[in-house]
Enzyme design. Sequence first.
Site, PDB file in Angstrom:
ATOM      1  N   GLU A   1       0.820  -1.215   0.000  1.00  0.00           N
ATOM      2  CA  GLU A   1       0.000   0.000   0.000  1.00  0.00           C
ATOM      3  C   GLU A   1       0.850   1.260   0.000  1.00  0.00           C
ATOM      4  O   GLU A   1       0.377   2.351   0.308  1.00  0.00           O
ATOM      5  CB  GLU A   1      -0.950  -0.009   1.195  1.00  0.00           C
ATOM      6  CG  GLU A   1      -1.939  -1.156   1.135  1.00  0.00           C
ATOM      7  CD  GLU A   1      -2.986  -1.116   2.226  1.00  0.00           C
ATOM      8  OE1 GLU A   1      -2.949  -0.209   3.072  1.00  0.00           O
ATOM      9  OE2 GLU A   1      -3.839  -2.015   2.233  1.00  0.00           O
TER      10      GLU A   1
ATOM     11  N   LYS B   1     -15.444  -2.425   3.987  1.00  0.00           N
ATOM     12  CA  LYS B   1     -14.827  -2.783   2.706  1.00  0.00           C
ATOM     13  C   LYS B   1     -15.907  -3.499   1.913  1.00  0.00           C
ATOM     14  O   LYS B   1     -16.297  -4.616   2.287  1.00  0.00           O
ATOM     15  CB  LYS B   1     -13.660  -3.743   2.925  1.00  0.00           C
ATOM     16  CG  LYS B   1     -12.451  -3.173   3.670  1.00  0.00           C
ATOM     17  CD  LYS B   1     -11.540  -4.326   4.080  1.00  0.00           C
ATOM     18  CE  LYS B   1     -10.159  -3.872   4.487  1.00  0.00           C
ATOM     19  NZ  LYS B   1      -9.386  -4.987   5.113  1.00  0.00           N
TER      20      LYS B   1
HETATM   21  P1  PGA Z   1      -6.152  -6.168   2.975  1.00  0.00           P
HETATM   22  O1  PGA Z   1      -5.578  -5.171   4.030  1.00  0.00           O
HETATM   23  O2  PGA Z   1      -6.813  -5.406   1.896  1.00  0.00           O
HETATM   24  O3  PGA Z   1      -4.943  -6.947   2.532  1.00  0.00           O
HETATM   25  O4  PGA Z   1      -7.153  -7.045   3.723  1.00  0.00           O
HETATM   26  C1  PGA Z   1      -6.214  -3.999   4.435  1.00  0.00           C
HETATM   27  C2  PGA Z   1      -6.577  -4.023   5.897  1.00  0.00           C
HETATM   28  O5  PGA Z   1      -6.341  -5.026   6.598  1.00  0.00           O
HETATM   29  O6  PGA Z   1      -7.160  -3.068   6.391  1.00  0.00           O
HETATM   30 ZN    ZN Z   2      -7.301  -4.324   8.522  1.00  0.00          ZN
END
Ligand code: PGA
Ligand code: ZN
Length: 426
Positions: free
Chosen positions: A209, A339
């Site tokens: 990221e 998400k």
């Molecule tokens: P991931 O990580 O998209 O790999 O799940 C993001 C998070 O854990 O917030």
């Molecule tokens: Zn997370």
Amino acid sequence: MFTIQKVSALEILDSRGRPTVKATCVFQDGTTASASVPSGASTGAAEAIELRDGDPKRYQGLGCRKAVANINRDINAALAGRTVKAQEEVDAVTRELDGTANKSRLGANAHLAVSLAFARACAQARRVPLYQHFADMMGQPLRTLPRPTINLFSGGKHAGELCPLQDVLVVPVSATTIDQSLADTFAVYQSAAKLIAKKYHMRPLSADEGGLAPIFPDPEAMFADAVEAIEQAGLRPGHDVALAVDVASSHFHTANGYQLGDRLLDSPTMIEELARWAKNYPLVSLEDGLSEEDWDHWPKLRETLSGQTRVVGDDLLCTNPERIRKAVELGAADTLLLKVNQIGSLSEAKDACLLARRAGWQVTISARSGETEDDWLADLAVGWAGDQIKVGSITQSERLSKYNRLLEIETATRLPLVTWPTPAPL
Ligand code: PGA
Ligand code: ZN
């Protein structure tokens, strides 16, 4: 009313070079819109299932041709020619067509790509910006812009597991605009890169990221270095720029406890450790401090940090209304990390968001570690009035597309940034 003429899809690549799904939705009036879905690496066990081809000869089994074919064939057959009023109808059609609780037949990646492409086509047909369409979907006026929480240091699954903690993020708390939030973060990121070069003798290599990822000697060094970087940028830790952490502890939790570096901690000791970090550093938000199945101890964690640091559930909740309901009943968290691909449709993510709001929680709208250049997340965070947005660092175009979109929205709407301090947790 929107009459769908066709939905189609193709396989594209995400920021890790892995396949993902991009869908296009065409209405009878000619409106055409596309959207791409992201993909996680430190995924929660209760997430909806991304369909992968499993062919080891192609992309190590990660291909998305089956999910794409499911859109081009089954989902298109079910939606083409239909006239619908709202998002819920489209999401219900694909859910029923799938027939599984975790979307494993057609793939959550197929479901979400269609869900998003349809939403974008609706916004276009209505001639409103996508963020306005999302606000209307939620039945609320536009209120505020979300406060960015921006990845500074990375570890865990996003950085070769060199350090157990996944992200240490900066929260520009004295900023009153997105513009200022990004400028403050840039200053901290630059001083952190210099600090890392001096302290760990390394070039500023970045993780999935875009966070800086040296080999920290222990988890606490991530906080101490972040505080030092804030000071060296001429900003006041905790006053101008505070910290957030995604511990992502499910990924170092074993049957014997939490393997934090060379220490093995049971849950009560892990809570003590987290509380110590919250006391010693300007930590305003703590995500997945405990593992996704450690339900018995989450209420204690929340009680311990109450009034001081937000207790955020990511893997714990998986944007899943059932899990959120359970967490609200138990008092296990006070902030939802939302998400949409964890649940696989906008309608269900909306239910998750409303449940959290009704419980008096905050909502952080989050990207995934595998992202695309698509920027719908910024519109979603504004339209659904996210308290925070979590996108990753201020490097790499798949992250910047969201920050740049926020800048555009800020310029177009002149909406204020959500106030800080935000109301204390319940
Ligand atoms: P991931 O990580 O998209 O790999 O799940 C993001 C998070 O854990 O917030
Ligand atoms: Zn997370």
